[in-house]
Design an enzyme around this catalytic site. Structure first.
Site, short mmCIF file in Angstrom:
data_model
loop_
_atom_site.label_atom_id
_atom_site.label_comp_id
_atom_site.label_asym_id
_atom_site.label_seq_id
_atom_site.Cartn_x
_atom_site.Cartn_y
_atom_site.Cartn_z
N CYS A 272 12.42 -67.38 -17.61
CA CYS A 272 12.08 -68.37 -19.13
C CYS A 272 13.09 -68.09 -20.36
CB CYS A 272 10.72 -68.28 -18.87
SG CYS A 272 9.72 -69.20 -16.86
N TYR A 316 10.51 -69.38 -23.33
CA TYR A 316 10.67 -71.12 -23.18
C TYR A 316 11.26 -71.42 -24.92
CZ TYR A 316 7.46 -71.39 -18.82
OH TYR A 316 7.07 -72.01 -17.74
N TRP A 334 5.59 -68.94 -24.60
CA TRP A 334 4.97 -68.86 -23.42
C TRP A 334 5.31 -67.34 -22.99
CZ3 TRP A 334 7.66 -65.96 -19.80
CH2 TRP A 334 7.65 -66.19 -18.24
N TYR A 534 10.09 -78.09 -10.65
CA TYR A 534 10.09 -76.77 -11.87
C TYR A 534 10.79 -75.19 -11.58
CZ TYR A 534 6.77 -73.96 -14.75
OH TYR A 534 6.77 -72.93 -15.95
N HIS A 535 11.58 -75.45 -13.13
CA HIS A 535 12.38 -74.07 -12.22
C HIS A 535 14.09 -74.61 -11.40
CE1 HIS A 535 8.73 -70.88 -13.57
NE2 HIS A 535 9.70 -71.23 -14.15
N HIS A 620 14.49 -74.48 -17.07
CA HIS A 620 13.88 -75.58 -17.44
C HIS A 620 13.74 -76.56 -18.22
CE1 HIS A 620 12.25 -71.54 -16.64
NE2 HIS A 620 11.08 -71.82 -16.77
#
Length: 679
Positions: A272, A316, A334, A534-535, A620
């Site tokens: 992240c 993030y 995050w 997601y990811h 992301h």
């Protein structure tokens, strides 16, 4: 694909065929620690998910292999008994790799994947590492459908691929994962359901690349075209923050091999993060699970090293390379505490971070239902002229940030009819004209309907109010999708969900779309069969294909995808789907330039256009490095052309770029690498 063979003993535990015919299957949710770390909730409405993991009946199937030891015969991979296995000969001769097992299903089936279960007796000997998966209709001619390297543990492995009819499936084990000597227990094959051949004219999806990790983040390396990918401290989960990162390196243009490395020397869990490529082509990875650290990957030495710590811990956040070669970052609540994640800037030459108190994060916050933890995530940042940075989203508010002195901020209104668009995409497809396409996103990070909206932002001088135009919408609403600018200026968008549910393969969008700036229209392309939500990530490759991969990283949940796929755009294909003849750049007068320089390029045939695209990095939904510069051509003789680099570092950011040439049919060449030296 030639490989350096190694001597070993191979054991297969199990090989299975899996089903994806559209029936609903149970989802395996993330474990409690992932739920706590992400604050996620289950999907909020009904959904349909293709079956993945259900095996075809193996009645009447047979298996043959190139080598066997005693009672460990190939048919053991079909018996449903995890206590039996197929093992290659180890005595009196240790049979050398590669080893091959071929399964005859004795009937045609539509296949879209296999699963392989390593031995389950507590030993790691024999876990297959590097491998290739082939299918055949006649047992004679085999087609490659997947390749790569599996994770070295005893969990079930899979290779997913696009549905294809076949009677035979073959696994070639090229290496043993731990160099101990390979083996295995059960193999299953999955049924792709009713087969509809993909139409011509919409591009195609190629073989799957299997990784020994869930590739959450990725960066393409100048000159070699290799792609470095990484997950977290673990190959399949995060949140422990053990000060290490599991990585892999994929050689797309060369050997097609995938090699794994666990990076421990930087003490950095790079899950992240923010990512940017600096002026020398190095990948700067900032924050994430280890929220204050920064690490650098140097492609020329294939090595990781520590950079100076940031002043503000972050996760993030987004970052952007500026016109002077420094790297700006902002946001990221995050990880490392909530709120106050104002801007700071990194000087690669001095290896120092400087706070920019005049660059507050507050003006760019969204109104996310989960509060500040989500509101400053994944900024859409674009380095621009005179050291400025334009923030296009995901908040509805747009801002200019200045990086000189203590920094500055100037709000410049809202993004037309759009709302907050968290985890949407923004792509600078024409840097000369300052044009940015934005697509999709959602008002909240999760449990809110995504939008299919598209907008065109045109920026001018730093601080000026941009022009924002509402465009025709995409066919599908999307969050957690990825967008890539192509050499011809079109923008490819793939994956996503209509409602954002991290770590759940629900409400999926499988059909990519291609936006054409000349027509302002989105064209639906050939669907793929693996969720990319997601990811996940996507990157433009040097051969003008797109690599799309990842998704998940939730330990034992069903949303983990240890792979990537290559999409070949239609511009590389003839009408019948065969490869188009590509132009070739045979000579470049310089591969290191500064803005304003002119380059002479020779090609093997006439071309009509050229473009520069900066090497990218993605995680992301954020790829702040990619941008495209169209290059007008001046004739310098037969199949010889002159192009001039725009005379502004804000447009032609320092760093490495891919230069493509396109013929009259729009077919691009392989890229040559051009370095724009910094000021």
């Amino acid at each position: 694909m030639p490989r350096p063979w190694m001597s070993s003993v191979l054991l297969f535990a199990s090989l299975l065929v899996r089903l994806t015919d559209g029936r609903v299957r149970p989802l395996v949710p993330p474990p409690p620690d992932i739920i706590a770390a992400e604050g996620i909730t289950p999907p909020i409405e009904p959904f349909a998910v293709p079956i993945i993991g259900a095996a075809l009946p193996r009645n009447g199937w047979t298996a043959t292999a190139d080598s066997v030891q005693d009672v460990n015969v190939p048919s053991n991979v079909l018996d449903g008994n995890t206590a039996t296995m197929w093992h290659t000969e180890w005595t009196p001769v240790n049979a050398p790799l590669p080893h091959t097992i071929t399964i005859d299903m004795n009937a045609m089936n539509v296949l879209d994947g296999i699963t392989y279960l390593p031995r389950q007796d507590g030993s790691s000997n024999g876990n297959i590492g590097e491998h290739e998966v082939y299918i055949s209709v006649d047992g004679t001619t085999f087609t490659l459908v997947a390749y790569g390297t599996w994770l070295d543990d005893n969990t079930e492995k899979s290779s997913d691929f696009e549905p294809i009819p076949a009677r035979y499936i073959r696994i070639v084990a090229l290496t043993e994962a731990g160099n101990r000597g390979p083996c295995g227990t059960e193999i299953n094959v999955s049924n792709g359901g009713g087969y509809i051949p993909p139409p011509n004219g919409l591009g195609k999806w190629g073989p799957t690349i299997d990784f020994p990790l869930v590739p959450v983040a990725a960066s393409i390396q100048p000159f070699t075209g290799k792609v470095v990918v990484w997950s977290s401290w673990s190959a399949r989960t995060f949140s422990a923050n053990l000060g290490q990162t599991v990585t892999a390196l994929y050689d797309h243009l060369g050997s097609k091999t995938v090699t794994q490395r666990i990076v421990t020397n930087t003490g950095h869990d790079m899950f992240c993060p923010g990512i940017s490529l600096d002026a020398n082509g190095r990948t700067l990875v900032t924050g994430g699970d280890t929220s204050q650290k920064a690490s650098i990957y140097t492609p020329s030495t294939d090595s990781w090293s520590s950079a100076a710590n940031m002043n503000i811990p972050r996760g993030y956040q987004a970052s952007a390379t500026c016109s002077d070669g420094r790297i700006f970052t902002i946001g990221g609540s995050w990880s490392g505490g909530l709120g106050g994640k104002n801007g700071e800037i990194y000087d690669p030459k001095a290896n120092t971070w400087s706070l920019l108190p005049g660059c507050p994060v507050a003006p760019m916050l969204t109104n996310d239902a989960q509060g500040i933890w989500r509101q400053d995530n994944h900024g859409w940042l674009f380095g621009w002229k005179d050291g400025s940075v334009f923030q296009a989203g995901p908040s509805i508010a747009m801002n200019w940030y200045g990086t000189g002195g203590s920094g500055s901020q100037n709000g410049v209104g809202s993004r037309a009819s759009d709302g907050d668009s968290m985890c949407g995409n923004a792509v600078m497809f024409d840097a000369v004209a300052g044009k940015i396409l934005t697509v999709g996103g959602s008002p909240d990070y999760q449990n809110a309907g995504a939008t299919n909206a598209a907008h065109l932002i045109t920026i001018g001088n730093p601080g000026s109010t941009p022009q924002v135009t509402t465009l025709n919408s995409m066919a599908y609403p999307r969050i957690f999708h990825n967008s890539v600018v192509l050499p011809d200026g079109t923008v490819f968008t793939s994956g996503g969900q209509s409602i954002g549910n991290p770590f759940y393969d629900t409400n999926l969008e499988f059909t990519p779309e291609l936006w054409n700036p000349a027509t302002n229209k989105f064209t639906q392309l050939v669907p793929n069969s693996t969720p990319r939500v997601y990811h996940s990530f996507a990157l433009l490759m040097q051969d003008a294909t797109v690599m799309s991969g990842g998704g998940g990283l939730c330990d034992t949940c069903s949303a983990n995808h240890f792979d990537a796929q290559i999409y070949t755009p239609q511009y590389l294909l003839n009408a019948d789907g065969s490869p188009a003849t590509r132009p070739v750049i045979t000579f470049a007068s310089a591969n290191t330039v500064v803005p304003g320089n002119t380059i002479t390029l020779n090609t093997n045939t006439a071309v009509t256009s050229m473009s520069l695209i900066r090497y990218g990095s993605a995680t992301h939904t954020v790829n702040t490095d990619q941008r495209r510069i169209p290059l007008p051509l001046t004739s310098a003789g037969t199949n010889s052309y002159k192009v001039t680099i725009p005379n502004d570092y804000g447009i032609a950011l320092p760093g490495f770029w891919m230069l493509f040439a396109m013929n009259g049919n729009g077919v691009p060449s392989m890229a040559v690498s051009i370095k724009i030296n910094g000021p």
